[in-house]
Enzyme design. Structure first.
Site, mmCIF file in Angstrom:
data_model
loop_
_atom_site.group_PDB
_atom_site.id
_atom_site.type_symbol
_atom_site.label_atom_id
_atom_site.label_comp_id
_atom_site.label_asym_id
_atom_site.label_seq_id
_atom_site.Cartn_x
_atom_site.Cartn_y
_atom_site.Cartn_z
ATOM 1 N N ASN A 135 1.065 -1.298 0.033
ATOM 2 C CA ASN A 135 -0.020 -0.042 0.015
ATOM 3 C C ASN A 135 1.026 1.188 0.209
ATOM 4 O OD1 ASN A 135 -1.784 2.003 0.389
ATOM 5 N ND2 ASN A 135 -2.566 1.262 2.320
ATOM 6 N N LYS A 177 0.239 4.099 -0.328
ATOM 7 C CA LYS A 177 -0.628 5.590 0.339
ATOM 8 C C LYS A 177 -0.435 6.704 -0.636
ATOM 9 C CE LYS A 177 -0.569 3.098 4.652
ATOM 10 N NZ LYS A 177 -0.324 3.322 6.169
ATOM 11 N N HIS A 225 -9.711 0.989 5.070
ATOM 12 C CA HIS A 225 -8.446 1.191 5.469
ATOM 13 C C HIS A 225 -8.808 2.054 6.736
ATOM 14 C CE1 HIS A 225 -4.354 2.733 6.414
ATOM 15 N NE2 HIS A 225 -3.763 1.311 5.854
ATOM 16 N N GLU A 252 -7.000 4.730 7.806
ATOM 17 C CA GLU A 252 -6.926 5.975 7.537
ATOM 18 C C GLU A 252 -8.091 6.589 7.086
ATOM 19 O OE1 GLU A 252 -2.338 5.157 7.243
ATOM 20 O OE2 GLU A 252 -3.216 5.485 5.425
ATOM 21 N N GLU A 303 -5.600 -4.984 10.364
ATOM 22 C CA GLU A 303 -4.453 -3.895 10.489
ATOM 23 C C GLU A 303 -4.892 -3.144 11.909
ATOM 24 O OE1 GLU A 303 -4.328 -1.576 6.836
ATOM 25 O OE2 GLU A 303 -2.465 -2.684 6.535
ATOM 26 N N GLY A 318 2.070 2.478 10.784
ATOM 27 C CA GLY A 318 3.112 3.643 10.658
ATOM 28 C C GLY A 318 3.743 3.941 12.080
ATOM 29 N N SER A 370 3.427 -1.916 10.461
ATOM 30 C CA SER A 370 4.656 -1.857 10.628
ATOM 31 C C SER A 370 5.614 -3.199 10.491
ATOM 32 C CB SER A 370 4.891 -1.585 12.233
ATOM 33 O OG SER A 370 4.607 -0.300 12.656
HETATM 34 O O1 LIG Z 1 -1.487 0.834 6.660
HETATM 35 C C1 LIG Z 1 -0.652 -0.119 6.408
HETATM 36 C C2 LIG Z 1 0.346 -0.407 7.152
HETATM 37 O O2 LIG Z 1 1.371 0.634 7.006
HETATM 38 P P1 LIG Z 1 3.063 0.528 7.668
HETATM 39 O O3 LIG Z 1 3.380 -1.012 7.371
HETATM 40 O O4 LIG Z 1 3.624 1.601 7.396
HETATM 41 O O5 LIG Z 1 2.796 0.157 9.131
HETATM 42 N N1 LIG Z 1 -1.204 -1.068 5.176
HETATM 43 O O6 LIG Z 1 -2.162 -0.621 4.512
#
Ligand SMILES: O=C(COP(=O)(O)O)NO
Length: 250
Positions: free
Chosen positions: A12, A14, A96, A98, A166, A172, A212
């Site tokens: 991803n 992003k 997701h 976010e 997740e 992150g 992570s």
């Molecule tokens: O959001 C994430 C994971 O992000 P990280 O690997 O940067 O923690 N995947 O969709």
């Protein structure tokens, strides 16, 4: 459509990258040797999907990071599932954290998005996961099951769905879930599918972990019985490390 491999690893990207940095990342991915039993997918920002589609090895499929809840039209700024298919996308990441906690998408809306994307022939990487305060309050399973139910209430089939667990507190942050923490939730998700959908869906649906993941911790996580791959953020922007993660899951 990817869906034949026992394992699934998504990258991803992003809201990251430039034409030049993505050109380099694609070159690194094109030269990587990837385990054949792993379905590999990358999710560029919308604006680079065409560039990636026209330069990336066909060994790796392309996902969008989001899609509109229905047919295209007067929805300024949105991208429809039809348009993503037209660009050669095979998957879309939905739900997701976010988009839940920054953009404000709720469970029902995400479920409807998943149903529409599936109806247009896209596979769905269906994200679920709890906030730190929800985990600390002992509500991890309640939250994940509520999110799963919203997908289950909307989708006609689970055939082209990969579930991505997740935990928001691991995304992150560098605070990756322990293999035991991740396995506990993955097993609970699989049990939920068995009880609420079917034994077949429970056994066939890939449940992948995100939060992570990097080249140093993926192998240990992948040893867990119910971890079928990863959805990788930051580490997916580094081609060689992403390849290491892909090759660690078999
Ligand atoms: O959001 C994430 C994971 O992000 P990280 O690997 O940067 O923690 N995947 O969709």
């Amino acid at each position: 459509m990817a869906g034949t491999g026992k394992f699934f690893v998504g990258g991803n990207w992003k809201c990251n990258g430039t034409k030049d940095s993505i050109s380099k990342l694609v070159a690194d991915l094109n030269s990587a040797k990837l385990e054949p039993d792993v379905d590999v997918v990358v999710a560029p920002p919308f604006v680079y999907i065409d560039q990636v589609k026209n330069s990336l090895t066909e060994r790796i499929e392309i996902s969008a990071q989001n899609s509109w809840v229905g047919k295209g039209g007067a929805f300024t700024g949105e991208i429809s599932a039809e348009q993503l298919k037209d660009l050669g996308c095979k998957w879309v990441v939905l739900g997701h954290s976010e988009r839940r906690h920054i953009i404000g998408e709720n469970d029902e809306f995400i479920g409807k998005k998943a149903a529409y994307a599936l109806s247009q022939g896209l596979g769905v990487i269906a994200c679920i996961g709890e906030l730190l305060e929800e985990r600390e309050a002992g509500k991890t399973f309640d939250v994940c099951f509520q999110q799963l139910k919203a997908y289950a209430d909307a989708v006609p089939s689970w055939e082209n769905i990969v579930i991505a667990y997740e935990p928001v507190w691991a995304i992150g942050t560098g605070k990756v879930a322990t293999p035991q923490q991740a396995q506990e939730v993955h097993l609970a998700v699989r049990d939920w599918l068995k009880k609420n959908v079917s034994d077949e869906v429970a056994s066939k649906t890939r449940i992948i972990y995100g939060g992570s993941v990097n080249g140093g911790n993926s192998a240990e996580l992948a040893k867990q019985e119910d971890i079928d791959g990863f959805l990788v953020g930051g580490a997916s922007l580094k081609g060689p490390e992403f390849a290491t993660i892909v090759n660690s899951v078999t």
